[in-house]
Design a protein around this motif. Sequence first.
Motif, mmCIF file in Angstrom:
data_model
loop_
_atom_site.group_PDB
_atom_site.id
_atom_site.type_symbol
_atom_site.label_atom_id
_atom_site.label_comp_id
_atom_site.label_asym_id
_atom_site.label_seq_id
_atom_site.Cartn_x
_atom_site.Cartn_y
_atom_site.Cartn_z
ATOM 1 N N LEU A 39 0.828 -1.210 0.000
ATOM 2 C CA LEU A 39 0.000 0.000 0.000
ATOM 3 C C LEU A 39 0.860 1.257 0.000
ATOM 4 O O LEU A 39 0.555 2.236 -0.705
ATOM 5 N N ARG A 40 1.950 1.241 0.753
ATOM 6 C CA ARG A 40 2.820 2.416 0.818
ATOM 7 C C ARG A 40 3.490 2.674 -0.523
ATOM 8 O O ARG A 40 3.619 3.823 -0.958
ATOM 9 N N LEU A 41 3.902 1.609 -1.206
ATOM 10 C CA LEU A 41 4.546 1.785 -2.501
ATOM 11 C C LEU A 41 3.571 2.342 -3.537
ATOM 12 O O LEU A 41 3.904 3.270 -4.279
ATOM 13 N N TYR A 42 2.369 1.786 -3.586
ATOM 14 C CA TYR A 42 1.402 2.276 -4.568
ATOM 15 C C TYR A 42 0.918 3.686 -4.240
ATOM 16 O O TYR A 42 0.584 4.459 -5.147
ATOM 17 N N LEU A 43 0.896 4.039 -2.969
ATOM 18 C CA LEU A 43 0.566 5.419 -2.606
ATOM 19 C C LEU A 43 1.630 6.368 -3.132
ATOM 20 O O LEU A 43 1.310 7.456 -3.651
ATOM 21 N N CYS A 44 2.897 5.969 -3.031
ATOM 22 C CA CYS A 44 3.977 6.777 -3.603
ATOM 23 C C CYS A 44 3.773 6.949 -5.099
ATOM 24 O O CYS A 44 3.945 8.045 -5.650
ATOM 25 N N GLY A 45 3.378 5.856 -5.762
ATOM 26 C CA GLY A 45 3.155 5.913 -7.203
ATOM 27 C C GLY A 45 2.049 6.870 -7.575
ATOM 28 O O GLY A 45 2.170 7.635 -8.544
ATOM 29 N N VAL A 46 0.963 6.856 -6.811
ATOM 30 C CA VAL A 46 -0.163 7.762 -7.082
ATOM 31 C C VAL A 46 0.271 9.221 -6.919
ATOM 32 O O VAL A 46 -0.078 10.085 -7.735
ATOM 33 N N LYS A 47 1.051 9.496 -5.887
ATOM 34 C CA LYS A 47 1.533 10.866 -5.669
ATOM 35 C C LYS A 47 2.404 11.340 -6.826
ATOM 36 O O LYS A 47 2.296 12.489 -7.275
ATOM 37 N N VAL A 48 3.264 10.458 -7.314
ATOM 38 C CA VAL A 48 4.130 10.823 -8.428
ATOM 39 C C VAL A 48 3.300 11.089 -9.688
ATOM 40 O O VAL A 48 3.558 12.042 -10.429
ATOM 41 N N LEU A 49 2.296 10.250 -9.929
ATOM 42 C CA LEU A 49 1.449 10.445 -11.110
ATOM 43 C C LEU A 49 0.705 11.772 -11.058
ATOM 44 O O LEU A 49 0.565 12.456 -12.077
ATOM 45 N N PHE A 50 0.217 12.139 -9.881
ATOM 46 C CA PHE A 50 -0.453 13.439 -9.749
ATOM 47 C C PHE A 50 0.520 14.574 -10.056
ATOM 48 O O PHE A 50 0.161 15.557 -10.704
ATOM 49 N N TYR A 51 1.749 14.446 -9.581
ATOM 50 C CA TYR A 51 2.752 15.469 -9.880
ATOM 51 C C TYR A 51 2.993 15.548 -11.378
ATOM 52 O O TYR A 51 3.034 16.648 -11.954
#
Length: 325
Positions: A11-23
């Motif tokens: 979950l922590r890794l995919y949350l990081c991925g979502v944040k990067v995609l928003f950026y």
Amino acid sequence: MWLSSVLVPLLRLYLCGVKVLFYQMFNRSFTLPVLPKQNGRVAIVTGGTRGMGFETARHLASLGMHVIIAGNEREEGTEAVRKIHEEGGKGKAEFVFVDLTSLKSVRQFAQTFRDRGLPLHVLVNNAGTMLVPERQTEDGFEFHFCLNYLGHFLLTNLLLDVLKKSGKQGCCSRIINMSSATHYAGVIDMEDLNRRICYSSHGAYSQSKLALVLFTYFLQEQLTAGGFAVTVNAVDPGMVDTALYNNLWSLAQALKKPVAKTLFRTPAEGASISIYAAAAAEMEGVGGCYLYNGVKTQSSDLSYDSELQVKLWKKSCELVGLQKA
């Protein structure tokens, strides 16, 4: 145990991925400035046969560098060299085999390079893998930990004397470590670096990328204290459309394909950060940074833990058979 060791890292890794995609949805990719010629300088790029590694090697060669592509795919290496030479730049490219999951292979590569008597001005520790099923290397290390971090740790240390001799004040040698936003989700368990208690590919990958940042900061501190003209920086390319994502689980793989076309960076865009760190005039003498989209960025709080940096360095030296000093 399963919840904390497997589900939480996922979950922590995919949350990081979502944040990067928003950026990346609202911010353009970093554009390289005009870079100075690099004639006469020598670079090693690990994993330089494809993806961001190839784009890094190609660009450095176009600036006049002698680029040694270090990888474990001989046919891909030959093809990468052919493509670079076809572009007709002033630089030179060659392929040399190394398997970063084998400490013996890393030592052989480093010794072969040292025997040639070449200088070394740039070392780009680019090779990596992500989310592979549980497996160990021939030396008994967890695969992510060895390929992404420990192999590069050994390679860097074996070539450090050459980097020190090649660097001069005002013209430093440069080491670039390829990290990732997933390092923000990483934790380091000094008692279980091989993650044998309860394996998580997501946790293993994040740990390896955090280890690279810890390594970057500690090594820069030692080089600065010794007065050596060598800089070390960690770079974060963002989410880039490369083969690195081939090991995503099926649902994530299906969701990734349409998203990648619009939001992921291209390999050339992802490589721009490594190229910038390796050759930009603005980066002369600048080390100990975490670079994201061309800007010095705050890495995770844990990455600045000096005690953890020392512990990881000492343990890594022990694992690869180097003296701690």
